[in-house]
Design a protein around this motif. Structure first.
Motif: not given
Length: 69
Positions: A26-34
């Motif tokens: 989830e953290l990886h997904d958030i970083k990609v979206r950010q």
């Protein structure tokens, strides 16, 4: 009887490991979206800068502001 508590601890550790893995995903997904949001914002800022330049040029042509030359 010694297998019981060890198995319980191992089961708990495995659940914790699974939760940690999901959290990292989830953290990886958030970083990609950010990153995508930041790139889009940079594009918006570039467009605003170009619009500002165009407005300044129009104002100079209409003699609404003093020429800076």
């Amino acid at each position: 009887m010694s297998d019981g508590p060890d198995n319980l601890v191992l089961a708990m550790l495995r659940r914790m490991d699974g939760k940690l893995d999901r959290g990292l995903e989830e953290l990886h997904d958030i970083k990609v979206r950010q990153t995508a949001v930041e790139e889009n914002m940079a594009g918006v800022h570039r467009r605003i800068d170009r619009l500002d330049e165009r407005f300044q040029r129009v104002e100079r042509r209409l003699e609404l502001t003093e020429a800076t030359r």
